[in-house]
Design a protein around this motif. Structure first.
Motif, PDB file in Angstrom:
ATOM      1  N   SER A 202       0.820  -1.200   0.000  1.00  0.00           N
ATOM      2  CA  SER A 202       0.000   0.000   0.000  1.00  0.00           C
ATOM      3  C   SER A 202       0.856   1.254   0.000  1.00  0.00           C
ATOM      4  N   ASN A 203       1.885   1.259   0.803  1.00  0.00           N
ATOM      5  CA  ASN A 203       2.769   2.422   0.815  1.00  0.00           C
ATOM      6  C   ASN A 203       3.493   2.571  -0.513  1.00  0.00           C
ATOM      7  N   GLU A 206       0.997   4.074  -2.981  1.00  0.00           N
ATOM      8  CA  GLU A 206       0.739   5.481  -2.716  1.00  0.00           C
ATOM      9  C   GLU A 206       1.930   6.344  -3.101  1.00  0.00           C
ATOM     10  N   ASP A 265      -7.351   0.898  -3.635  1.00  0.00           N
ATOM     11  CA  ASP A 265      -6.552   1.847  -2.870  1.00  0.00           C
ATOM     12  C   ASP A 265      -6.994   3.259  -3.274  1.00  0.00           C
ATOM     13  N   ASN A 267      -6.258   6.252  -2.127  1.00  0.00           N
ATOM     14  CA  ASN A 267      -5.221   7.273  -2.258  1.00  0.00           C
ATOM     15  C   ASN A 267      -4.478   7.129  -3.583  1.00  0.00           C
ATOM     16  N   ALA A 268      -4.139   5.887  -3.924  1.00  0.00           N
ATOM     17  CA  ALA A 268      -3.425   5.662  -5.178  1.00  0.00           C
ATOM     18  C   ALA A 268      -4.301   6.028  -6.371  1.00  0.00           C
ATOM     19  N   ASN A 271      -4.558   9.841  -6.702  1.00  0.00           N
ATOM     20  CA  ASN A 271      -3.350  10.442  -7.275  1.00  0.00           C
ATOM     21  C   ASN A 271      -3.231  10.134  -8.761  1.00  0.00           C
TER      22      ASN A 271
END
Length: 764
Positions: A202-203, A206, A265, A267-268, A271
């Motif tokens: 996940s990080n 992102e 995801d 956030n991804a 973005n």
């Protein structure tokens, strides 16, 4: 005194002789001719030659010369007047002009010096201005060159920065499994700063999406630079690096967006969408979402691959498919639709509803169920069409504003999807179905009574004739849920009015054919030739029921369906239906008249028997009659039999019954009066002729001409018999509710045959 001498030296001006062509000119002492304009001589651009050439086109030369001489004399006279008026100033003029040249020379010297200094200063300023202008041009060229150089430097820096940022993308092997990238590109992208193995995916997504957003922003900036300097050689050399970076960005962004979709995801995805919006590549994001998320879901619901086509043919109904598609959208697509509809996010440029979901659904239906769009099966077509409209309405529910709904409806895929539903062909088929059913019944050669009790005929218990039942069925079909398309409501309204008009025309043509007595009537009018009075009762009954239904429940149902329309639309619709119903109602008097004509025709057959009364009392010694004739009872027998029949008791209401009785009584009495009047007139003429013949014979034989006053003539006997008959006829009319005193023909009939003492009062 000198002025007096000068004045005396000048002869007084004499007016020139008037030319023989100067017919309309005024005398010179009074005023000049209209064509002679003195003000033109004072004009700065005065040209004598052009002036004379212009005037000679319509003024003779002698007249012009005379007028000019007169004007010159007038000027000289004015000059003398001026000199005489200012004589002292004129005499002193020469003394005041002494040493004028020296004064002019003294004034010219400083003016010449001033002119030279001004010219020198002007030349100096001009040289300075030229020098300044050249400097400004050089400065502008330098600024332009500097701007171009800065643009090139910025372009180079941005290209380098983009390439550097692409190299810094985190390495996630699962993200680069797409076959579109070769091995060298994969190794090139993996040379960045690698994250520690302990970081979770996940990080990584992102971080990767944030970096891609930054790259996209720089790529957008790079596009701007290259668009403003596309003709420079340096930009052309950088073009290959730009294309390579753009390709790598698209591939990386696609993989990151796909990975974000698979793992949901937010956030991804957020973005990545910002990155797509930055580089104006919204179609790529919509296509990725369509092909990777939506397409597999729709493929399971509407198989349209080779295996689906080769299998058993699927039913073309879409309602169940739409139900499953809604569930899939709610389950697997809502998360992206929610992200793309955030306020102030700038994601309004995306339209996943139209370009991803609706596009895939449209394609799947075209490939997997092409028959769903076919209007050849109207029932299935309408069901699919309404299901499709409900599905589109469901999709519009995901829009967060009216603008979003309007944008969704203007998308090309939405317009193409709506074009697939050929409503024109559908209406044509429905038109043939509905109108054809009514027309096939109306062309039958006779009235068709529906089978069974009149209170148990389908959904319309009050109607009797199959023609009427079919009309009401057709009218209701036009606005039935299984037929009506709201967007074609104007066409179905026109069809409804045409159905009512067709039924009215059927009645009108039939009644006209019966009245004209055409044995070979046109198709659809034969029923009236063979119909009896009792059959026409069905028509009166059905027409009244139809009018009540159309003006009541039917028009209320139509207004309810069109309740969303404005008042300026509703009122004409209502009035058009009411007018058609009124046209149908207006046919009732014609039907009643046809029944009356048929009954009168039968009654007249009985009336013809009264012609035998003359033969009964002519040249006989029968006494005065005391009873009415037997034929009287048969006069109203057809009418009474008709009124006492089962059909009249069942279908004839009181108002129609009264109108029918009154109409028949008037017509029968009119025929009765005509026959009796003719019979009495003939009898009286015959009696008068016989009387003259008898008197002539008596004079020849010398016999007495006295005739006993107690003898009653044959004409009196005939009139007495007729009087007894009309009394009985009046009693018969009274038994069926007719007031004979209000019938003018009966009054005339009474006056024709009644005895003198009974002329004033009608008593039966």
């Amino acid at each position: 005194m000198a002025s007096a001498d000068l004045a005396s030296a000048q002869p007084p001006p004499t007016p020139p002789p008037r030319s023989h062509t100067d017919l309309f000119g005024d005398p010179i002492n009074d005023s000049s001719p209209l064509w002679f304009k003195k003000d033109l001589f004072l004009s700065p651009d005065f040209d004598c030659e052009s002036y004379i050439s212009d005037l000679r086109t319509f003024v003779p030369f002698d007249t012009l010369r005379s007028q000019l001489h007169a004007h010159l004399s007038s000027l000289k006279h004015q000059l003398v007047d001026l000199i005489n008026r200012d004589y002292n100033d004129f005499v002193n003029l020469s003394t005041n002009l002494v040493d004028v040249d020296s004064s002019v020379a003294r004034m010219r010297a400083p003016l010449s010096d001033l002119r030279e200094k001004i010219a020198a200063f002007r030349n100096s300023v001009q040289d300075s201005l030229v020098s300044l202008q050249n400097g400004l041009n050089q400065r502008a060229e330098a600024a332009n060159a500097r701007e171009i150089l800065e643009l090139l430097l910025d372009t180079f820096h941005v290209v380098s920065k983009v390439e550097k940022l692409i190299k810094e993308l985190p390495s996630v092997p699962a993200d680069w499994s797409n076959g579109d990238m070769n091995v060298s590109e994969k190794s090139h992208l993996s040379n960045g700063i690698s994250l520690q193995q302990s970081e979770n995916e996940s990080n990584v997504r992102e971080t990767q999406s944030m970096l891609l957003e930054r790259i996209a922003s720089e790529m957008n900036r790079l596009k701007f630079y290259m668009a403003h300097a596309k003709d420079l050689p340096f930009i052309q050399n950088v073009e290959k690096r730009f294309q390579s970076a753009s390709h790598l960005l698209d591939a990386s962004l696609g993989h990151c967006f796909l990975d974000g979709l698979e793992h949901r995801d937010e956030n991804a995805i957020y973005n990545c969408l910002r990155a797509y919006a930055a580089i104006d590549s919204t179609s790529n994001a919509e296509e990725i979402f369509r092909s990777t998320i939506v397409a597999p879901l729709i493929e399971k619901i509407i198989p349209h691959g080779s295996s689906g086509l080769n299998g058993v043919a699927s039913v073309d109904e879409l309602e169940a498919d739409y139900r499953e598609i809604k569930q899939c959208i709610e389950k697997d697509c809502t998360f992206l639709l929610r992200i793309s509809s955030r306020e102030d996010s700038g994601f309004h440029v995306f339209n996943f509803l139209a370009n991803s979901i609706l596009r895939e659904v449209h394609s799947a239906i075209q490939k997997g169920k092409p028959g769903a769009f076919s209007p050849g099966r109207p029932t299935e077509f309408l069901k699919n069409y309404k299901s499709s409209l409900e599905f589109l309405s469901h999709l519009e529910g995901y829009c967060t504003s009216r603008y979003a709904v309007s944008k969704f409806r203007t998308e090309l895929v939405y317009v193409d999807f709506m074009k697939q539903w050929n409503l024109g062909v559908y209406f044509s088929l429905r038109f043939q179905e509905i109108a054809g059913a009514l027309d096939s019944v109306l062309v039958t050669p006779s009235l068709v009574v529906a089978q069974g009790s009149r209170y148990e005929v389908g959904n319309f218990p009050a109607l009797v004739l199959k023609q009427s039942i079919t009309l009401l069925e057709s009218l209701r079909s036009c606005w039935g849920e299984d037929v009506l398309v709201l967007s074609c409501s104007d066409k179905f309204l026109r069809l409804s009015l045409q159905l009512l008009s067709r039924y009215s025309s059927w009645l009108s043509h039939g009644l006209n054919a019966r009245q004209m007595g055409h044995e070979n009537a046109n198709p659809g009018a034969e029923w009236a030739i063979s119909a009896g009075p009792e059959d026409l009762l069905y028509i009166i009954h059905d027409v009244k029921i139809l009018v009540d239904e159309v003006c009541g429940n039917y028009i209320g149902h139509v207004m309810e369906i069109l309740s969303s329309c404005p008042a300026e639309v509703m009122d004409p619709v209502k009035q058009s239906i009411l007018q058609s119903a009124k046209s149908l109602e207006d046919m009732v008097p014609s039907v009643i008249k046809s029944i009356v004509d048929m009954l009168v025709e039968k009654s007249v057959e009985a009336l013809l028997q009264l012609k035998g009364i003359s033969a009964t009392y002519r040249m006989t010694n029968k006494p005065l009659p005391i009873h009415h004739s037997p034929y009287v009872s048969a006069i109203l027998h057809p009418l009474k039999a008709f009124l006492e029949g089962d059909r009249a008791a069942t279908y004839l209401d009181d108002a129609t019954k009264f109108e029918l009785i009154q109409g028949a009584a008037l017509e029968i009495t009119k025929s009765y009066n005509e026959l009796v009047s003719e019979l009495v007139n003939v009898a009286r003429k015959t009696e008068s002729s016989l009387q003259r013949l008898r008197q002539g014979a008596q004079r020849r034989t010398g016999a007495s001409s006295d005739v006993s006053d107690h003898n009653v003539s044959n004409t009196d006997k005939i009139c007495m018999q007729l009087f007894l008959d009309i009394q009985e006829y009046g009693r018969n009319l009274a038994t069926i509710g007719v007031d004979t005193a209000k019938i003018k023909d009966y009054q005339a009939l009474w006056q024709c045959v009644a005895p003198a003492e009974k002329q004033s009062t009608i008593v039966f």
